[in-house]
Write an enzyme that holds these catalytic residues in place. Structure first.
Site, PDB file in Angstrom:
ATOM      1  CD1 TRP A 103      -2.613  26.178  -2.660  1.00 41.94           C
ATOM      2  CD2 TRP A 103      -2.805  28.307  -3.313  1.00 41.94           C
ATOM      3  NE1 TRP A 103      -3.944  26.478  -2.751  1.00 41.94           N
ATOM      4  CE2 TRP A 103      -4.102  27.766  -3.149  1.00 41.94           C
ATOM      5  CE3 TRP A 103      -2.673  29.635  -3.718  1.00 41.94           C
ATOM      6  CZ2 TRP A 103      -5.265  28.516  -3.382  1.00 41.94           C
ATOM      7  CZ3 TRP A 103      -3.829  30.383  -3.946  1.00 41.94           C
ATOM      8  CH2 TRP A 103      -5.102  29.826  -3.771  1.00 41.94           C
ATOM      9  CG  ASP A 173       1.228  28.864   1.882  1.00 45.49           C
ATOM     10  OD1 ASP A 173       0.473  28.974   2.873  1.00 45.49           O
ATOM     11  OD2 ASP A 173       0.826  28.946   0.702  1.00 45.49           O
ATOM     12  CE  LYS A 197      -7.563  27.676   1.916  1.00 46.36           C
ATOM     13  NZ  LYS A 197      -6.555  28.397   1.147  1.00 46.36           N
TER      14      LYS A 197
HETATM   15  C1  PLP Z   1      -5.901  29.032   0.206  1.00 49.97           C
HETATM   16  C2  PLP Z   1      -4.428  28.998   0.099  1.00 49.97           C
HETATM   17  C3  PLP Z   1      -3.688  30.129  -0.295  1.00 49.97           C
HETATM   18  C4  PLP Z   1      -4.338  31.414  -0.713  1.00 49.97           C
HETATM   19  O1  PLP Z   1      -4.741  32.103   0.392  1.00 49.97           O
HETATM   20  P1  PLP Z   1      -5.377  33.575   0.319  1.00 49.97           P
HETATM   21  O2  PLP Z   1      -5.561  33.886   1.749  1.00 49.97           O
HETATM   22  O3  PLP Z   1      -6.652  33.440  -0.461  1.00 49.97           O
HETATM   23  O4  PLP Z   1      -4.405  34.458  -0.363  1.00 49.97           O
HETATM   24  C5  PLP Z   1      -2.316  30.025  -0.301  1.00 49.97           C
HETATM   25  N1  PLP Z   1      -1.693  28.888   0.039  1.00 49.97           N
HETATM   26  C6  PLP Z   1      -2.366  27.798   0.408  1.00 49.97           C
HETATM   27  C7  PLP Z   1      -1.623  26.559   0.787  1.00 49.97           C
HETATM   28  C8  PLP Z   1      -3.746  27.812   0.459  1.00 49.97           C
HETATM   29  O5  PLP Z   1      -4.427  26.721   0.827  1.00 49.97           O
END
Ligand code: PLP
Length: 361
Positions: A103, A173, A197
């Site tokens: 990511w 993030d 999540k």
């Molecule tokens: C799942 C995830 C993403 C991607 O998220 P989307 O909402 O599908 O764009 C980005 N960063 C992390 C750390 C993730 O776990």
């Protein structure tokens, strides 16, 4: 209805049953409105209250200071990978990126399109098996921000203490560990997270942005892609993802009911102790793929002695009501995703299952 499984999906992931039940009770007719929350204007009094309350709950549960804006956007965390550099970088500005998994690499790749992106550290050569230490960070002198991924959903690592970046704001993030523990906001300029999540369903992305950082966003961008469009309009410049926000509101209510973030954090620590404890009793059989100091409390990656055994483990676990344990293809093996809504009882059952499985194999 079939008995509810213990759900260890990495995302979209388990939601609290109480939140789903409240959703069910309200989805056809919201209170006495004569219609569903999904059918009414995003400027109606009913929806306006949910919108405001969701922000209020976030502020009080997470301890978000007043000098941060709370935005609800679409496009997932992935849109933020691009929106952040689009708003804050340009040709002669530099941003630091700490690469701890796929990511963060994606975020870095987008940043390169807009300005100078410096890799301040990377654990790629070690298969992302650890979080870099402060001494390893090669921070630029004049960076506009330092970007990191607080929890690496795929690799199974997590920052325990965030790095010292001086006066340079951290942009994080936090898609896979937001609201799993308390944090110190003073280090952060921006925190963003896709909801699916730890916050709610897919479709809404939470962005928490310090106001002085927001003020530095570039002008002249397409309306939706500019933070300066969304903030003064309270995320109501266009139709916000109302369903996702409503479910987030219910998930936040559930967190309050648990006793707030301190209580949730405690349960998350207990889950980690239980599962990592079981692995550490038998590290030859249940081999963790990351260094101990970097272990994630949200996503636990495990390899067994053979791929054959891993397949059997996942299949038999599923029969025992333990769902979603297949590892990501880049790591293989088993991944236990245990976000807030994944109860301690599920980890208890999993650990019992692991012990039985070990005896039989
Ligand atoms: C799942 C995830 C993403 C991607 O998220 P989307 O909402 O599908 O764009 C980005 N960063 C992390 C750390 C993730 O776990």
């Amino acid at each position: 209805m079939m008995a509810r499984l213990f759900n260890f999906n990495p995302g979209p992931a388990a939601l609290p049953l109480e939140a789903l039940e409240k959703l069910q009770a309200n989805i056809v007719e919201y209170k006495d409105a004569g219609m569903s929350i999904l059918e009414m204007s995003h400027r109606s009094p009913e929806y306006s209250e949910i919108h405001a309350q969701t922000k209020e709950r976030l502020r009080s549960i997470f301890g978000i200071p007043d000098n941060f804006e709370i935005l609800f956007l679409g496009g997932g965390a992935t849109l933020q990978f691009g929106m952040i550099p689009m708003n804050f970088l340009d040709g002669d500005k530099t941003a630091d990126y700490i690469i701890t998994g796929s990511w963060s690499k994606k975020a870095y790749n987008d940043a390169k399109l807009f300005g100078k992106a410096n890799v301040a550290a990377s654990s790629a050569e070690e298969n992302f098996s650890r979080i870099p230490t402060q001494d390893e960070l090669n921070l630029s002198e004049n960076a506009v921000y330092v970007h990191l991924t607080s929890n690496n959903t795929i690799a199974g690592t997590q920052w325990k203490t965030f790095p010292d970046t001086g006066s340079v704001p951290i942009i994080a993030d936090m898609s896979s560990d937001i609201l799993s523990k308390r944090i110190d906001f003073s280090k952060f300029g921006v925190i963003y997270a896709g909801a699916q999540k730890n916050l709610g369903p897919a479709g809404v992305t939470l962005v928490i942005m310090r106001k002085d950082v927001l003020d530095k966003a570039k002008d002249g961008l397409p309306a939706y892609l500019s933070y300066k469009t969304h903030a003064p309009k309270d995320s109501l410049y266009n139709t916000p993802p109302v369903f996702g926000i409503y479910v987030m509101y219910l998930v936040l209510e559930w967190i309050e009911g648990q006793g707030g973030l301190a209580a949730v954090e405690k349960v998350n620590e207990a889950k980690g102790q239980l599962l990592y404890g079981a692995m550490d009793e038998d590290p030859e059989f249940f081999r963790g793929t990351v260094e101990k100091e970097s272990r994630s409390l949200m996503n636990v990656t495990i390899r067994l002695p053979s791929e054959e055994l891993e397949k059997t483990f996942i299949a038999q676990a599923r029969e025992a009501g333990l769902h979603g344990l297949k590892g990501h293809r880049s790591v293989g093996g088993i991944r236990v995703s245990m976000y807030n809504a994944s109860p301690l009882a599920g980890i208890d059952k999993l650990v019992d299952f692991m012990k039985d499985f070990r005896k039989q194999n």
